[in-house]
Scaffold this motif. Structure first.
Motif, short mmCIF file in Angstrom:
data_model
loop_
_atom_site.label_atom_id
_atom_site.label_comp_id
_atom_site.label_asym_id
_atom_site.label_seq_id
_atom_site.Cartn_x
_atom_site.Cartn_y
_atom_site.Cartn_z
N GLU A 164 -0.39 -12.38 0.34
CA GLU A 164 0.37 -13.52 0.87
C GLU A 164 1.18 -14.18 -0.25
O GLU A 164 2.32 -14.60 -0.04
N PHE A 166 2.31 -12.70 -2.94
CA PHE A 166 3.45 -11.81 -3.20
C PHE A 166 4.51 -11.99 -2.10
O PHE A 166 5.69 -12.13 -2.39
N ASP A 167 4.06 -12.01 -0.85
CA ASP A 167 5.01 -12.07 0.28
C ASP A 167 5.79 -13.38 0.30
O ASP A 167 7.00 -13.39 0.51
N PRO A 178 7.76 -6.36 3.55
CA PRO A 178 6.72 -7.07 2.81
C PRO A 178 7.07 -7.23 1.34
O PRO A 178 7.69 -6.35 0.73
N GLY A 180 5.22 -7.55 -1.55
CA GLY A 180 4.51 -6.95 -2.69
C GLY A 180 5.30 -5.84 -3.36
O GLY A 180 5.58 -5.90 -4.56
N SER A 184 7.19 -5.93 -7.06
CA SER A 184 6.78 -4.97 -8.06
C SER A 184 7.96 -4.14 -8.58
O SER A 184 8.05 -3.87 -9.78
N GLY A 268 -3.93 -3.34 1.00
CA GLY A 268 -2.51 -3.07 0.72
C GLY A 268 -2.09 -3.29 -0.72
O GLY A 268 -1.31 -2.50 -1.28
N VAL A 269 -2.62 -4.33 -1.37
CA VAL A 269 -2.20 -4.64 -2.75
C VAL A 269 -2.75 -3.59 -3.73
O VAL A 269 -2.29 -3.48 -4.87
N ASN A 272 -0.42 -1.48 -5.74
CA ASN A 272 0.31 -2.01 -6.90
C ASN A 272 -0.05 -1.23 -8.17
O ASN A 272 -1.20 -1.23 -8.62
N CYS A 298 -3.64 3.03 1.10
CA CYS A 298 -3.92 1.65 0.65
C CYS A 298 -3.51 0.67 1.73
O CYS A 298 -4.29 -0.17 2.17
N ASP A 300 -2.17 -0.44 5.61
CA ASP A 300 -2.78 -0.12 6.90
C ASP A 300 -2.42 1.29 7.38
O ASP A 300 -1.26 1.70 7.32
O1 KG4 Z 1 -3.75 -3.98 3.93
P1 KG4 Z 1 -2.35 -4.31 4.31
O2 KG4 Z 1 -1.42 -3.17 4.65
O3 KG4 Z 1 -2.35 -5.28 5.55
C1 KG4 Z 1 -3.34 -6.27 5.70
O4 KG4 Z 1 -4.44 -5.90 6.14
O5 KG4 Z 1 -3.04 -7.41 5.31
O6 KG4 Z 1 -1.74 -5.18 3.13
C2 KG4 Z 1 -0.43 -5.65 3.18
C3 KG4 Z 1 -0.15 -6.43 1.91
C4 KG4 Z 1 1.18 -7.17 1.97
O7 KG4 Z 1 0.96 -8.51 1.57
C5 KG4 Z 1 2.03 -6.42 0.95
O8 KG4 Z 1 3.01 -7.24 0.32
C6 KG4 Z 1 0.98 -5.94 -0.03
O9 KG4 Z 1 -0.09 -5.55 0.78
N1 KG4 Z 1 1.46 -4.79 -0.83
C7 KG4 Z 1 1.65 -4.83 -2.17
C8 KG4 Z 1 2.14 -3.56 -2.56
N2 KG4 Z 1 2.22 -2.78 -1.42
C9 KG4 Z 1 1.78 -3.56 -0.38
N3 KG4 Z 1 1.46 -5.81 -3.06
C10 KG4 Z 1 1.76 -5.56 -4.35
N4 KG4 Z 1 2.25 -4.38 -4.80
C11 KG4 Z 1 2.46 -3.35 -3.93
N5 KG4 Z 1 2.94 -2.18 -4.39
#
Ligand code: KG4
Ligand code: ZN
Length: 339
Positions: A164, A166-167, A178, A180, A184, A268-269, A272, A298, A300
Protein backbone atom coordinates in the motif's frame (compact mmCIF):
# COMPACT_ATOMS: atom_id res chain seq x y z
CA UNK A 1 -4.29 -35.81 -8.20
CA UNK A 2 -5.18 -32.89 -10.46
CA UNK A 3 -6.55 -29.95 -8.51
CA UNK A 4 -8.08 -26.84 -10.02
CA UNK A 5 -7.20 -23.60 -8.19
CA UNK A 6 -9.32 -20.45 -8.42
CA UNK A 7 -8.10 -17.06 -7.22
CA UNK A 8 -10.39 -14.01 -7.37
CA UNK A 9 -9.69 -12.16 -4.11
CA UNK A 10 -8.80 -8.84 -5.73
CA UNK A 11 -8.11 -7.70 -9.29
CA UNK A 12 -6.51 -10.79 -10.84
CA UNK A 13 -8.47 -13.76 -12.13
CA UNK A 14 -6.03 -16.62 -11.56
CA UNK A 15 -6.70 -20.24 -12.52
CA UNK A 16 -4.39 -23.24 -12.34
CA UNK A 17 -4.33 -27.00 -12.47
CA UNK A 18 -1.80 -28.50 -10.08
CA UNK A 19 -0.74 -32.03 -10.94
CA UNK A 20 0.68 -33.78 -7.86
CA UNK A 21 2.30 -36.62 -9.82
CA UNK A 22 4.70 -34.22 -11.54
CA UNK A 23 4.51 -31.50 -8.84
CA UNK A 24 3.83 -28.81 -11.44
CA UNK A 25 1.04 -26.38 -12.15
CA UNK A 26 -0.32 -25.08 -15.43
CA UNK A 27 -1.66 -21.61 -14.75
CA UNK A 28 -3.29 -18.67 -16.47
CA UNK A 29 -3.84 -15.18 -15.20
CA UNK A 30 -6.09 -12.45 -16.43
CA UNK A 31 -4.89 -9.17 -14.95
CA UNK A 32 -7.45 -6.38 -14.67
CA UNK A 33 -4.74 -3.73 -14.30
CA UNK A 34 -5.91 -1.75 -17.31
CA UNK A 35 -9.50 -1.42 -16.00
CA UNK A 36 -8.31 -0.05 -12.66
CA UNK A 37 -5.36 2.06 -13.84
CA UNK A 38 -7.75 4.85 -14.83
CA UNK A 39 -8.77 5.17 -11.18
CA UNK A 40 -5.30 4.73 -9.64
CA UNK A 41 -6.45 1.72 -7.59
CA UNK A 42 -8.81 -1.23 -7.52
CA UNK A 43 -12.53 -0.44 -7.92
CA UNK A 44 -14.31 -3.39 -6.22
CA UNK A 45 -17.44 -3.38 -8.38
CA UNK A 46 -15.40 -3.36 -11.60
CA UNK A 47 -13.23 -6.18 -10.24
CA UNK A 48 -16.27 -8.41 -9.59
CA UNK A 49 -17.73 -7.75 -13.04
CA UNK A 50 -14.43 -8.51 -14.74
CA UNK A 51 -14.06 -11.81 -12.84
CA UNK A 52 -17.56 -12.80 -13.99
CA UNK A 53 -16.65 -12.03 -17.59
CA UNK A 54 -13.30 -13.76 -17.65
CA UNK A 55 -13.48 -16.79 -15.40
CA UNK A 56 -15.17 -19.27 -17.74
CA UNK A 57 -13.18 -18.43 -20.93
CA UNK A 58 -10.03 -18.62 -18.78
CA UNK A 59 -10.99 -22.10 -17.53
CA UNK A 60 -11.54 -23.33 -21.08
CA UNK A 61 -8.16 -21.95 -22.15
CA UNK A 62 -6.50 -23.55 -19.12
CA UNK A 63 -8.00 -26.98 -19.80
CA UNK A 64 -6.70 -26.75 -23.34
CA UNK A 65 -3.26 -25.66 -22.21
CA UNK A 66 -3.06 -28.44 -19.61
CA UNK A 67 -4.45 -30.89 -22.17
CA UNK A 68 -7.14 -32.18 -19.87
CA UNK A 69 -10.89 -32.18 -19.49
CA UNK A 70 -13.20 -31.58 -16.54
CA UNK A 71 -13.37 -35.33 -15.90
CA UNK A 72 -9.64 -35.30 -15.08
CA UNK A 73 -10.11 -32.81 -12.23
CA UNK A 74 -10.08 -34.50 -8.80
CA UNK A 75 -11.05 -31.47 -6.73
CA UNK A 76 -11.15 -27.69 -6.51
CA UNK A 77 -9.43 -25.18 -4.23
CA UNK A 78 -10.74 -21.62 -4.27
CA UNK A 79 -9.82 -18.44 -2.39
CA UNK A 80 -12.52 -17.89 0.24
CA UNK A 81 -10.90 -14.87 1.91
CA UNK A 82 -9.60 -12.43 2.88
CA UNK A 83 -10.27 -10.00 0.03
CA UNK A 84 -13.01 -8.00 -1.68
CA UNK A 85 -16.33 -9.67 -0.92
CA UNK A 86 -17.86 -9.26 -4.39
CA UNK A 87 -14.70 -10.60 -6.04
CA UNK A 88 -14.49 -13.54 -3.60
CA UNK A 89 -18.15 -14.36 -4.24
CA UNK A 90 -17.48 -14.79 -7.97
CA UNK A 91 -14.69 -17.35 -7.44
CA UNK A 92 -16.53 -19.12 -4.62
CA UNK A 93 -19.81 -19.42 -6.52
CA UNK A 94 -17.96 -20.62 -9.60
CA UNK A 95 -15.93 -23.18 -7.61
CA UNK A 96 -18.86 -24.62 -5.68
CA UNK A 97 -21.13 -24.81 -8.73
CA UNK A 98 -18.42 -26.56 -10.71
CA UNK A 99 -17.68 -28.95 -7.83
CA UNK A 100 -21.41 -29.78 -7.70
CA UNK A 101 -21.56 -30.30 -11.46
CA UNK A 102 -18.58 -32.64 -11.63
CA UNK A 103 -19.35 -34.23 -8.27
CA UNK A 104 -15.88 -33.60 -6.81
CA UNK A 105 -14.84 -32.11 -3.44
CA UNK A 106 -13.84 -28.49 -3.01
CA UNK A 107 -12.05 -26.52 -0.31
CA UNK A 108 -12.10 -22.83 0.63
CA UNK A 109 -8.53 -21.58 0.89
CA UNK A 110 -7.05 -18.73 2.95
CA UNK A 111 -5.34 -16.34 0.54
CA UNK A 112 -2.38 -15.75 2.87
CA UNK A 113 -1.79 -19.44 3.46
CA UNK A 114 -1.73 -19.85 -0.33
CA UNK A 115 0.84 -17.03 -0.63
CA UNK A 116 3.05 -18.72 1.97
CA UNK A 117 2.77 -22.16 0.35
CA UNK A 118 3.53 -20.76 -3.15
CA UNK A 119 7.16 -21.39 -2.26
CA UNK A 120 6.48 -25.14 -2.12
CA UNK A 121 6.18 -25.09 -5.92
CA UNK A 122 9.96 -24.52 -6.08
CA UNK A 123 12.32 -27.45 -6.51
CA UNK A 124 13.94 -26.68 -3.17
CA UNK A 125 11.28 -25.94 -0.60
CA UNK A 126 11.36 -25.35 3.16
CA UNK A 127 10.13 -27.82 5.75
CA UNK A 128 7.97 -26.82 8.74
CA UNK A 129 8.56 -24.95 11.00
CA UNK A 130 9.73 -21.77 9.29
CA UNK A 131 9.36 -18.01 9.50
CA UNK A 132 7.39 -16.26 6.76
CA UNK A 133 7.63 -12.58 5.95
CA UNK A 134 4.39 -11.91 4.14
CA UNK A 135 4.33 -8.61 2.27
CA UNK A 136 1.44 -7.78 -0.05
CA UNK A 137 -0.96 -5.00 -0.95
CA UNK A 138 -3.11 -5.63 2.12
CA UNK A 139 -0.79 -7.32 4.63
CA UNK A 140 2.65 -6.98 6.18
CA UNK A 141 3.30 -9.62 8.78
CA UNK A 142 5.62 -12.19 10.30
CA UNK A 143 4.08 -15.62 10.48
CA UNK A 144 5.44 -18.50 12.51
CA UNK A 145 4.46 -21.42 10.29
CA UNK A 146 4.47 -24.28 12.81
CA UNK A 147 3.15 -27.04 10.62
CA UNK A 148 0.88 -27.34 7.61
CA UNK A 149 -2.34 -25.48 8.50
CA UNK A 150 -1.02 -24.02 11.77
CA UNK A 151 0.16 -20.42 11.63
CA UNK A 152 0.81 -17.77 14.26
CA UNK A 153 1.10 -14.07 13.46
CA UNK A 154 4.00 -12.80 15.58
CA UNK A 155 4.22 -9.26 14.20
CA UNK A 156 2.36 -7.03 11.76
CA UNK A 157 1.85 -3.52 10.50
CA UNK A 158 -0.21 -1.29 12.77
CA UNK A 159 -1.39 0.74 9.79
CA UNK A 160 -0.53 0.56 6.06
CA UNK A 161 0.83 -2.54 4.37
CA UNK A 162 4.14 -2.25 2.52
CA UNK A 163 2.45 -2.76 -0.88
CA UNK A 164 0.00 0.00 0.00
CA UNK A 165 2.89 2.33 0.84
CA UNK A 166 4.42 1.62 -2.60
CA UNK A 167 1.05 2.02 -4.33
CA UNK A 168 0.12 5.29 -2.61
CA UNK A 169 3.53 6.83 -3.22
CA UNK A 170 3.36 5.81 -6.88
CA UNK A 171 -0.01 7.54 -7.18
CA UNK A 172 1.46 10.66 -5.56
CA UNK A 173 4.32 10.64 -8.09
CA UNK A 174 1.85 10.19 -10.96
CA UNK A 175 2.93 6.61 -11.75
CA UNK A 176 0.70 3.76 -12.87
CA UNK A 177 -1.08 1.25 -10.63
CA UNK A 178 0.15 -1.13 -9.18
CA UNK A 179 2.86 1.10 -7.80
CA UNK A 180 5.40 -1.40 -6.46
CA UNK A 181 6.90 -2.45 -9.80
CA UNK A 182 6.74 1.16 -11.09
CA UNK A 183 8.60 2.56 -8.07
CA UNK A 184 11.15 -0.21 -8.34
CA UNK A 185 11.78 0.45 -12.05
CA UNK A 186 12.21 4.16 -11.42
CA UNK A 187 14.43 3.52 -8.39
CA UNK A 188 17.06 1.90 -10.64
CA UNK A 189 17.91 5.38 -11.96
CA UNK A 190 17.66 7.24 -8.65
CA UNK A 191 19.95 8.14 -5.76
CA UNK A 192 18.83 6.14 -2.73
CA UNK A 193 20.93 8.27 -0.36
CA UNK A 194 19.43 11.62 -1.38
CA UNK A 195 16.54 11.62 1.11
CA UNK A 196 16.79 10.40 4.64
CA UNK A 197 13.31 9.02 5.28
CA UNK A 198 12.23 7.89 8.77
CA UNK A 199 12.19 4.22 9.71
CA UNK A 200 9.31 3.99 12.17
CA UNK A 201 9.44 1.24 14.81
CA UNK A 202 12.80 0.02 13.51
CA UNK A 203 14.25 -0.35 16.98
CA UNK A 204 11.22 -1.41 18.99
CA UNK A 205 11.51 -4.75 20.77
CA UNK A 206 8.37 -6.16 19.17
CA UNK A 207 8.02 -7.37 15.58
CA UNK A 208 5.39 -4.84 14.49
CA UNK A 209 5.69 -2.25 11.74
CA UNK A 210 4.25 1.14 10.87
CA UNK A 211 4.35 2.63 7.38
CA UNK A 212 1.83 5.45 7.39
CA UNK A 213 4.30 8.02 8.83
CA UNK A 214 6.82 7.13 6.15
CA UNK A 215 4.21 7.64 3.44
CA UNK A 216 3.29 11.08 4.89
CA UNK A 217 6.97 12.07 5.10
CA UNK A 218 7.49 11.14 1.45
CA UNK A 219 4.45 13.22 0.46
CA UNK A 220 5.78 16.31 2.31
CA UNK A 221 9.20 15.88 0.70
CA UNK A 222 7.68 15.55 -2.77
CA UNK A 223 5.62 18.72 -2.24
CA UNK A 224 8.82 20.66 -1.45
CA UNK A 225 10.73 19.78 -4.62
CA UNK A 226 10.22 20.23 -8.35
CA UNK A 227 8.32 17.45 -10.15
CA UNK A 228 11.20 16.41 -12.41
CA UNK A 229 11.98 12.89 -13.60
CA UNK A 230 15.24 12.86 -11.65
CA UNK A 231 13.60 14.02 -8.39
CA UNK A 232 10.95 11.38 -8.91
CA UNK A 233 13.63 8.70 -9.30
CA UNK A 234 15.46 9.86 -6.16
CA UNK A 235 12.24 9.69 -4.13
CA UNK A 236 11.52 6.20 -5.50
CA UNK A 237 15.05 4.96 -4.77
CA UNK A 238 15.10 6.46 -1.26
CA UNK A 239 11.68 5.00 -0.44
CA UNK A 240 12.58 1.56 -1.75
CA UNK A 241 15.85 1.39 0.16
CA UNK A 242 14.14 2.62 3.36
CA UNK A 243 11.48 -0.08 3.09
CA UNK A 244 14.03 -2.79 2.31
CA UNK A 245 16.14 -1.69 5.27
CA UNK A 246 13.15 -1.80 7.66
CA UNK A 247 12.06 -5.23 6.45
CA UNK A 248 15.55 -6.73 6.56
CA UNK A 249 16.33 -5.36 10.04
CA UNK A 250 13.03 -6.55 11.49
CA UNK A 251 13.35 -9.96 9.83
CA UNK A 252 16.78 -10.45 11.35
CA UNK A 253 15.22 -9.65 14.74
CA UNK A 254 12.34 -12.09 14.12
CA UNK A 255 14.76 -14.87 13.20
CA UNK A 256 16.78 -14.25 16.39
CA UNK A 257 13.66 -14.20 18.59
CA UNK A 258 12.19 -17.38 17.12
CA UNK A 259 15.44 -19.29 16.58
CA UNK A 260 14.05 -20.43 13.24
CA UNK A 261 16.60 -21.27 10.58
CA UNK A 262 14.44 -21.01 7.46
CA UNK A 263 12.92 -17.84 6.04
CA UNK A 264 10.17 -17.69 3.41
CA UNK A 265 9.41 -14.43 1.63
CA UNK A 266 5.84 -14.29 0.31
CA UNK A 267 3.20 -11.97 -1.19
CA UNK A 268 3.24 -9.49 -4.08
CA UNK A 269 6.08 -7.37 -2.68
CA UNK A 270 8.25 -10.52 -2.66
CA UNK A 271 8.71 -9.76 -6.37
CA UNK A 272 10.85 -6.77 -5.38
CA UNK A 273 14.40 -7.58 -6.50
CA UNK A 274 16.37 -5.42 -4.01
CA UNK A 275 14.29 -6.93 -1.16
CA UNK A 276 15.03 -10.48 -2.36
CA UNK A 277 18.74 -9.68 -2.69
CA UNK A 278 19.11 -8.00 0.71
CA UNK A 279 17.17 -10.69 2.57
CA UNK A 280 19.28 -13.32 0.85
CA UNK A 281 22.46 -11.54 1.93
CA UNK A 282 21.26 -11.20 5.54
CA UNK A 283 20.28 -14.89 5.60
CA UNK A 284 23.71 -15.96 4.36
CA UNK A 285 25.34 -13.83 7.10
CA UNK A 286 23.08 -15.43 9.72
CA UNK A 287 23.29 -19.01 8.40
CA UNK A 288 19.59 -19.07 7.65
CA UNK A 289 18.13 -20.78 4.57
CA UNK A 290 16.21 -18.37 2.37
CA UNK A 291 13.31 -19.34 0.11
CA UNK A 292 11.26 -17.22 -2.22
CA UNK A 293 8.69 -18.15 -4.85
CA UNK A 294 9.33 -17.73 -8.57
CA UNK A 295 8.51 -14.18 -9.62
CA UNK A 296 5.30 -15.30 -11.36
CA UNK A 297 4.03 -16.87 -8.14
CA UNK A 298 4.70 -13.86 -5.85
CA UNK A 299 1.74 -11.75 -6.91
CA UNK A 300 -1.77 -13.23 -6.90
CA UNK A 301 -2.10 -16.40 -8.98
CA UNK A 302 -4.13 -19.58 -9.23
CA UNK A 303 -1.19 -21.97 -8.81
CA UNK A 304 -0.69 -21.17 -5.12
CA UNK A 305 -4.41 -21.82 -4.50
CA UNK A 306 -4.38 -25.05 -6.51
CA UNK A 307 -1.36 -26.31 -4.58
CA UNK A 308 -2.85 -25.36 -1.17
CA UNK A 309 -6.14 -26.95 -2.23
CA UNK A 310 -4.22 -30.11 -3.08
CA UNK A 311 -2.62 -30.20 0.39
CA UNK A 312 -6.06 -30.16 2.05
CA UNK A 313 -7.90 -32.40 -0.41
CA UNK A 314 -5.10 -34.98 -0.29
CA UNK A 315 -5.93 -35.51 3.40
CA UNK A 316 -9.68 -35.51 2.75
CA UNK A 317 -10.18 -32.09 4.27
CA UNK A 318 -12.90 -30.46 2.20
CA UNK A 319 -15.98 -28.21 2.52
CA UNK A 320 -18.86 -30.14 3.99
CA UNK A 321 -21.63 -28.24 2.21
CA UNK A 322 -22.27 -26.28 -0.95
CA UNK A 323 -23.54 -23.06 0.63
CA UNK A 324 -21.76 -19.98 -0.71
CA UNK A 325 -20.03 -17.97 1.96
CA UNK A 326 -16.86 -15.88 1.88
CA UNK A 327 -14.61 -14.35 4.55
CA UNK A 328 -13.55 -10.85 3.42
CA UNK A 329 -11.77 -10.44 6.78
CA UNK A 330 -10.25 -13.69 7.90
CA UNK A 331 -7.39 -13.98 10.39
CA UNK A 332 -4.79 -16.61 9.60
CA UNK A 333 -4.13 -19.01 12.47
CA UNK A 334 -5.03 -22.64 12.71
CA UNK A 335 -6.98 -22.91 9.48
CA UNK A 336 -9.64 -25.38 10.60
CA UNK A 337 -10.40 -23.33 13.72
CA UNK A 338 -11.18 -20.38 11.48
CA UNK A 339 -13.95 -21.90 9.47
O1 KG4 B 1 -0.11 -10.34 -3.22
P1 KG4 B 1 -0.56 -9.29 -4.17
O2 KG4 B 1 -0.52 -9.61 -5.65
O3 KG4 B 1 -2.03 -8.85 -3.83
C1 KG4 B 1 -2.47 -8.79 -2.50
O4 KG4 B 1 -2.80 -9.86 -1.96
O5 KG4 B 1 -2.44 -7.67 -1.96
O6 KG4 B 1 0.32 -7.99 -3.88
C2 KG4 B 1 0.14 -6.82 -4.61
C3 KG4 B 1 1.13 -5.79 -4.10
C4 KG4 B 1 0.86 -4.40 -4.69
O7 KG4 B 1 0.84 -3.47 -3.63
C5 KG4 B 1 2.07 -4.18 -5.60
O8 KG4 B 1 2.43 -2.82 -5.73
C6 KG4 B 1 3.13 -4.98 -4.88
O9 KG4 B 1 2.46 -6.14 -4.46
N1 KG4 B 1 4.25 -5.35 -5.79
C7 KG4 B 1 5.52 -4.90 -5.64
C8 KG4 B 1 6.27 -5.43 -6.72
N2 KG4 B 1 5.42 -6.21 -7.48
C9 KG4 B 1 4.19 -6.15 -6.87
N3 KG4 B 1 6.07 -4.10 -4.73
C10 KG4 B 1 7.38 -3.80 -4.86
N4 KG4 B 1 8.16 -4.26 -5.86
C11 KG4 B 1 7.65 -5.08 -6.82
N5 KG4 B 1 8.44 -5.53 -7.80
ZN1 ZN C 1 -2.26 -11.59 -2.58
Amino acid sequence: MKILGIETSCDDTGLAIYDSTIHKAHHLLYSQVESHQLYGGVVPELASRDHVRKILPLLLALLEQANCSLEDIDGIGYTQGPGLSGALLVGTTFAKSLAFAINKPCKGIHHLEAHILAVMLQTTAPTFPFLALLVSGGHTMFIYAKEFGVYEVIGQSNDDAVGECFDKTAKLLGLDYPGGPEISKLAEHGDSTRFNFPKPMLNTANLDFSFSGLKTHVRRQWEEIESTKSNQADIAASLESTIVDILVTKTQKALKQTNLTQLVLAGGVAANIPLRKELNRMCIDNKVEFFNPDLEFCTDNGAMVAYTGYRYLAIDNHDDNLSIDVHPRWPIKQQDENT
